[in-house]
Design a protein around this motif. Structure first.
Motif, PDB file in Angstrom:
ATOM      1  N   THR A   1     -35.558 -14.284 -11.148  1.00  9.95           N
ATOM      2  CA  THR A   1     -34.919 -13.025 -10.747  1.00  9.95           C
ATOM      3  C   THR A   1     -34.772 -12.926  -9.238  1.00  9.95           C
ATOM      4  OG1 THR A   1     -35.787 -11.866 -12.682  1.00  9.95           O
ATOM      5  CG2 THR A   1     -35.052 -10.510 -10.848  1.00  9.95           C
ATOM      6  N   LEU A   2     -35.846 -13.213  -8.496  1.00 13.50           N
ATOM      7  CA  LEU A   2     -35.785 -13.069  -7.043  1.00 13.50           C
ATOM      8  C   LEU A   2     -34.845 -14.074  -6.400  1.00 13.50           C
ATOM      9  CD1 LEU A   2     -39.515 -12.359  -6.074  1.00 13.50           C
ATOM     10  CD2 LEU A   2     -37.651 -10.743  -6.475  1.00 13.50           C
TER      11      LEU A   2
ATOM     12  N   VAL B   1     -38.802  -5.138  -8.185  1.00 16.21           N
ATOM     13  CA  VAL B   1     -38.857  -5.400  -6.745  1.00 16.21           C
ATOM     14  C   VAL B   1     -37.518  -5.087  -6.104  1.00 16.21           C
ATOM     15  CG1 VAL B   1     -39.035  -7.231  -5.007  1.00 16.21           C
ATOM     16  CG2 VAL B   1     -40.720  -7.092  -6.851  1.00 16.21           C
TER      17      VAL B   1
ATOM     18  N   GLY C   1     -39.333  -8.839 -11.095  1.00 12.89           N
ATOM     19  CA  GLY C   1     -38.312  -9.152 -10.099  1.00 12.89           C
ATOM     20  C   GLY C   1     -37.283  -8.044  -9.990  1.00 12.89           C
ATOM     21  N   ASP C   2     -36.844  -7.495 -11.124  1.00 12.29           N
ATOM     22  CA  ASP C   2     -35.897  -6.381 -11.102  1.00 12.29           C
ATOM     23  C   ASP C   2     -36.514  -5.146 -10.448  1.00 12.29           C
ATOM     24  OD1 ASP C   2     -33.177  -6.398 -13.099  1.00 12.29           O
ATOM     25  OD2 ASP C   2     -34.499  -8.118 -13.229  1.00 12.29           O
TER      26      ASP C   2
ATOM     27  N   LEU D   1     -40.399 -14.534 -12.403  1.00 11.14           N
ATOM     28  CA  LEU D   1     -40.226 -13.807 -11.147  1.00 11.14           C
ATOM     29  C   LEU D   1     -39.299 -14.556 -10.206  1.00 11.14           C
ATOM     30  CD1 LEU D   1     -41.093 -11.416  -9.350  1.00 11.14           C
ATOM     31  CD2 LEU D   1     -43.034 -12.805  -8.597  1.00 11.14           C
ATOM     32  N   PHE D   2     -39.483 -15.878 -10.100  1.00 11.09           N
ATOM     33  CA  PHE D   2     -38.638 -16.669  -9.208  1.00 11.09           C
ATOM     34  C   PHE D   2     -37.184 -16.675  -9.669  1.00 11.09           C
ATOM     35  CE2 PHE D   2     -42.380 -19.440  -7.640  1.00 11.09           C
ATOM     36  CZ  PHE D   2     -42.598 -18.567  -6.593  1.00 11.09           C
TER      37      PHE D   2
END
Length: 204
Positions: free
Chosen positions: A119-120, A52, A49-50, A116-117
């Motif tokens: 972070t995003l 991205v 996530g970071d 992932l969720f």
């Protein structure tokens, strides 16, 4: 991009990442509830996530991303809902033999997506990169090599931050060998995880 610039970026990222936030809190709670391996997959999700967000800033997409606030909201609530579900599963895991008490078994992909969720669903994480990267490098002259170096530095720094956290939390779990103790630890971990889910869902 000079080595001094890369080191400055890495140090700033390390300082920001080592301060426990929703991601680290969720990661530690997951490690206490399910052990090292499952939490490592979640850590890689957080790290992706970071990466991205870093990529979005490098590509100049931060303004576009901020425009789609509704998308961030959907991702945020999906992440919070999944963490709440994991907390419920940990809480209701029940009494099992100590050698099998590793919390609810989840697919590494599920754990990865949860990270992932988390972070995003946190636009403030992108704001860190929006604020930091342009002050250190000129995005107009940034080369592919520079970008790959930033990605590699991000990955290494975040691994160095997250792995000790989950290793210590997993080790703490191993100290609780009696089933009753493990159930208590499960419920502590579930409480923290549920609290993190609530914080993510309710924050602005």
């Amino acid at each position: 991009m000079t080595i001094a610039t890369l080191l400055t970026y890495s140090l700033a990222l390390f300082v920001a990442a080592i301060i426990p936030g929703p991601g680290i809190t969720a990661l530690v709670a997951r490690a206490m509830g399910a052990g090292f391996t499952d939490s490592l997959a979640m850590a890689f999700g957080l790290i992706l996530g970071d990466m991205v967000f870093l990529t979005a800033v490098v590509l100049g997409l931060s303004v576009v991303a901020q425009t789609f606030g509704a998308l961030f909201m959907v991702i945020k609530y999906l992440g919070a809902a999944y963490l709440a579900y994991v907390a419920y599963k940990i809480w209701t895991a029940g009494l099992v033999k100590a050698e099998m008490a590793a919390g609810p078994k989840r697919s590494p992909i599920h754990s990865f997506l949860a990270g992932l969720f988390v972070t995003l669903g946190n636009p403030k994480a992108m704001l860190f990169y929006v604020a930091l990267v342009p002050t250190l490098v000129s995005l107009d002259t940034l080369t592919v090599t520079d970008y790959l170096q930033l990605l590699a530095a991000t990955f290494v720094v975040l691994v160095l931050v997250t792995v000790p956290y989950i290793a210590l939390a997993s080790r703490a779990r191993e100290l609780f060998r009696h089933p009753e103790q493990l159930r208590g630890l499960n419920r502590v971990a579930a409480t923290f995880l549920m609290g993190t889910a609530g914080y993510i869902a309710l924050r602005a």
